[in-house]
Scaffold this motif. Structure first.
Motif, PDB file in Angstrom:
ATOM      1  N   ASP A   1      -5.816  11.309   6.057  1.00  0.00           N
ATOM      2  CA  ASP A   1      -6.782  10.857   5.064  1.00  0.00           C
ATOM      3  C   ASP A   1      -7.630   9.736   5.653  1.00  0.00           C
ATOM      4  N   PRO A   2      -8.935   9.948   5.884  1.00  0.00           N
ATOM      5  CA  PRO A   2      -9.756   8.884   6.475  1.00  0.00           C
ATOM      6  C   PRO A   2      -9.899   7.669   5.564  1.00  0.00           C
ATOM      7  N   ALA A   3      -9.784   7.861   4.236  1.00  0.00           N
ATOM      8  CA  ALA A   3      -9.897   6.721   3.330  1.00  0.00           C
ATOM      9  C   ALA A   3      -8.762   5.726   3.539  1.00  0.00           C
ATOM     10  N   VAL A   4      -7.575   6.225   3.900  1.00  0.00           N
ATOM     11  CA  VAL A   4      -6.448   5.318   4.175  1.00  0.00           C
ATOM     12  C   VAL A   4      -6.758   4.424   5.355  1.00  0.00           C
ATOM     13  N   TRP A   5      -7.244   5.010   6.422  1.00  0.00           N
ATOM     14  CA  TRP A   5      -7.482   4.240   7.636  1.00  0.00           C
ATOM     15  C   TRP A   5      -8.711   3.360   7.520  1.00  0.00           C
ATOM     16  N   ASP A   6      -9.724   3.780   6.751  1.00  0.00           N
ATOM     17  CA  ASP A   6     -10.881   2.913   6.527  1.00  0.00           C
ATOM     18  C   ASP A   6     -10.494   1.691   5.705  1.00  0.00           C
ATOM     19  N   SER A   7      -9.706   1.906   4.652  1.00  0.00           N
ATOM     20  CA  SER A   7      -9.276   0.765   3.843  1.00  0.00           C
ATOM     21  C   SER A   7      -8.321  -0.134   4.610  1.00  0.00           C
TER      22      SER A   7
ATOM     23  N   ALA B   1     -17.222  -0.586   1.927  1.00  0.00           N
ATOM     24  CA  ALA B   1     -17.167  -1.428   3.127  1.00  0.00           C
ATOM     25  C   ALA B   1     -16.168  -2.566   3.001  1.00  0.00           C
ATOM     26  N   THR B   2     -15.769  -2.910   1.797  1.00  0.00           N
ATOM     27  CA  THR B   2     -14.818  -4.010   1.610  1.00  0.00           C
ATOM     28  C   THR B   2     -13.548  -3.565   0.895  1.00  0.00           C
ATOM     29  N   ARG B   3     -13.383  -2.268   0.637  1.00  0.00           N
ATOM     30  CA  ARG B   3     -12.206  -1.818  -0.115  1.00  0.00           C
ATOM     31  C   ARG B   3     -10.940  -2.004   0.714  1.00  0.00           C
ATOM     32  N   PRO B   4      -9.995  -2.847   0.252  1.00  0.00           N
ATOM     33  CA  PRO B   4      -8.723  -3.019   0.975  1.00  0.00           C
ATOM     34  C   PRO B   4      -7.766  -1.892   0.640  1.00  0.00           C
ATOM     35  N   ILE B   5      -6.694  -1.818   1.384  1.00  0.00           N
ATOM     36  CA  ILE B   5      -5.762  -0.705   1.204  1.00  0.00           C
ATOM     37  C   ILE B   5      -5.019  -0.814  -0.129  1.00  0.00           C
ATOM     38  N   ILE B   6      -4.805  -2.032  -0.635  1.00  0.00           N
ATOM     39  CA  ILE B   6      -4.132  -2.160  -1.926  1.00  0.00           C
ATOM     40  C   ILE B   6      -5.012  -1.599  -3.039  1.00  0.00           C
ATOM     41  N   GLN B   7      -6.322  -1.784  -2.945  1.00  0.00           N
ATOM     42  CA  GLN B   7      -7.200  -1.185  -3.937  1.00  0.00           C
ATOM     43  C   GLN B   7      -7.182   0.333  -3.846  1.00  0.00           C
ATOM     44  N   TYR B   8      -7.093   0.874  -2.629  1.00  0.00           N
ATOM     45  CA  TYR B   8      -7.011   2.334  -2.500  1.00  0.00           C
ATOM     46  C   TYR B   8      -5.694   2.856  -3.083  1.00  0.00           C
ATOM     47  N   ILE B   9      -4.614   2.113  -2.900  1.00  0.00           N
ATOM     48  CA  ILE B   9      -3.344   2.493  -3.514  1.00  0.00           C
ATOM     49  C   ILE B   9      -3.469   2.483  -5.031  1.00  0.00           C
TER      50      ILE B   9
ATOM     51  N   GLY C   1      -3.130   5.818  -7.454  1.00  0.00           N
ATOM     52  CA  GLY C   1      -2.065   5.925  -8.436  1.00  0.00           C
ATOM     53  C   GLY C   1      -2.529   5.892  -9.871  1.00  0.00           C
ATOM     54  N   PHE C   2      -3.521   5.022 -10.191  1.00  0.00           N
ATOM     55  CA  PHE C   2      -3.879   4.794 -11.592  1.00  0.00           C
ATOM     56  C   PHE C   2      -5.270   5.303 -11.954  1.00  0.00           C
ATOM     57  N   THR C   3      -6.046   5.754 -10.983  1.00  0.00           N
ATOM     58  CA  THR C   3      -7.325   6.389 -11.273  1.00  0.00           C
ATOM     59  C   THR C   3      -7.249   7.889 -11.035  1.00  0.00           C
TER      60      THR C   3
ATOM     61  N   GLY D   1       2.905   9.739  -6.615  1.00  0.00           N
ATOM     62  CA  GLY D   1       3.662  10.086  -5.418  1.00  0.00           C
ATOM     63  C   GLY D   1       2.889   9.774  -4.144  1.00  0.00           C
ATOM     64  N   TYR D   2       1.617  10.148  -4.101  1.00  0.00           N
ATOM     65  CA  TYR D   2       0.802   9.873  -2.915  1.00  0.00           C
ATOM     66  C   TYR D   2       0.581   8.370  -2.755  1.00  0.00           C
ATOM     67  N   ALA D   3       0.318   7.669  -3.849  1.00  0.00           N
ATOM     68  CA  ALA D   3       0.145   6.217  -3.784  1.00  0.00           C
ATOM     69  C   ALA D   3       1.413   5.537  -3.284  1.00  0.00           C
ATOM     70  N   SER D   4       2.583   6.048  -3.656  1.00  0.00           N
ATOM     71  CA  SER D   4       3.842   5.474  -3.178  1.00  0.00           C
ATOM     72  C   SER D   4       3.976   5.636  -1.669  1.00  0.00           C
ATOM     73  N   ALA D   5       3.592   6.792  -1.156  1.00  0.00           N
ATOM     74  CA  ALA D   5       3.667   7.007   0.291  1.00  0.00           C
ATOM     75  C   ALA D   5       2.743   6.061   1.036  1.00  0.00           C
ATOM     76  N   VAL D   6       1.512   5.884   0.550  1.00  0.00           N
ATOM     77  CA  VAL D   6       0.565   4.968   1.200  1.00  0.00           C
ATOM     78  C   VAL D   6       1.075   3.540   1.128  1.00  0.00           C
ATOM     79  N   SER D   7       1.658   3.165  -0.007  1.00  0.00           N
ATOM     80  CA  SER D   7       2.154   1.797  -0.150  1.00  0.00           C
ATOM     81  C   SER D   7       3.311   1.519   0.804  1.00  0.00           C
TER      82      SER D   7
END
Length: 313
Positions: free
Chosen positions: A82-88, A262-270, A274-276, A281-287
């Motif tokens: 997932d490129p969004a994980v690595w960008d965040s 450009a400023t989204r941190p990984i916690i915001q992506y988590i 999970g909540f948007t 399950g996927y948010a838990s793996a990223v966290s």
């Protein structure tokens, strides 16, 4: 007349069991009674959520009411692609690299200034620490106003100096810098307080002896003050790295991860996963991937400073 010989003292039997030591069982159970409230909080609010999050990372757990299904390592395989994980994650590391050095160095300079005895010593201590007690919403409202084009304080200073205005929060290569400046102003007071406490713990006799030997202020700073603050510096660096890696509040309130993520941190992506998107399950793996990174960074810093202390010895 018979001569009575004195009785020889009895030597303790080596095979005999030693007398019991330690508090009775009533006191031991009393100690467990006092520890039990914390143990319950630790179990239900830390240990159980941690294990439950790891368990959910292997399922398609969702807040949308979808039937839970075991996926194995599917969530983990997806996050690595997932490129969004690595960008965040990159945004988080960039923020950490930009914010940690000024938060440590600025706090040290502020503590050195406030530690001087004088009329304004109390005022400097109050002024340096005051922003830290403000809530995140108040801080972000202040700085969003300061960064506004047209009437903001920063752009007002730029235009008065003959420079063009900058839309700080809506420009990709400026937004992260704006958040870093806000974070330094807001949170440097905590590091300042730790440094100030450490400075006040340095014995004054060291400086008196150094002055008698002819050491000037610069020599005292680099030969006495900074070496005596090495342990505090190590603690502050570790705490600041963890705090910067877990950035969320000010970015979410000031830029909402924009512009263009450009400023989204990984916690915001988590949070968004999970909540948007309702993919718990996927948010838990990223966290858990992020949790592993934080643990590695923290352990590496502890090892680094411990190695330096051993080398100095």
């Amino acid at each position: 007349m018979a001569v009575q010989t004195p009785a020889r003292p009895r030597t303790p039997d080596a095979t005999a069991s030693p007398p019991r030591s330690g508090p009775p069982w009533t006191e031991r159970w009393g100690g467990l009674f006092f520890v039990a409230p914390f143990g319950l909080f630790f179990l239900f609010f830390l240990l159980w959520p941690t294990l439950a999050g790891l368990w959910n990372s292997f399922f398609n757990t969702s807040l949308a009411g979808v039937k839970q299904e075991f996926l194995g390592l599917a969530n983990w395989r997806e996050l690595f692609g997932d490129p969004a994980v690595w960008d965040s994650l990159k945004n988080t590391l960039v923020f950490t690299a930009m914010s940690t050095p000024p938060l440590v160095l600025t706090a040290l300079v502020m503590a050195l200034l406030a530690n001087r005895r004088g009329v304004f010593g109390w005022f400097l201590r109050f002024a340096y620490f005051a922003p830290f007690v403000l809530p995140a919403t108040v801080v972000t409202l202040i700085w969003v106003w300061i960064y506004q084009p047209g009437f903001g304080l920063v752009n007002g200073l730029l235009t008065s100096g003959g420079f063009a205005e900058i839309d700080w929060l809506n420009t990709e290569n400026r937004a992260m810098l704006a958040v870093v400046i806000t974070t330094v102003w807001w949170t440097v007071g905590f590091n300042f307080l730790l440094y100030l406490a450490a400075l006040q713990g340095i014995p004054a006799q060291l400086y008196e002896a150094a002055s008698i030997d002819g050491a000037n202020g610069r020599q005292q700073l680099f030969r006495i003050t900074l070496p005596m603050l090495s342990r505090t510096t190590g603690l502050i660096v570790v705490l600041q790295l963890v705090a910067s890696l877990t950035i969320f509040d000010q970015i979410y309130l000031m830029t909402d991860g924009g512009p263009n993520y450009a400023t989204r941190p990984i916690i915001q992506y988590i949070y968004e996963s999970g909540f948007t998107s309702y993919r718990i399950g996927y948010a838990s793996a990223v966290s858990y991937l992020f949790f592993l990174i934080v643990v590695i960074v923290s352990v590496a810093q502890f090892k680094l400073f411990a190695g330096r202390k051993e080398a100095e010895r």
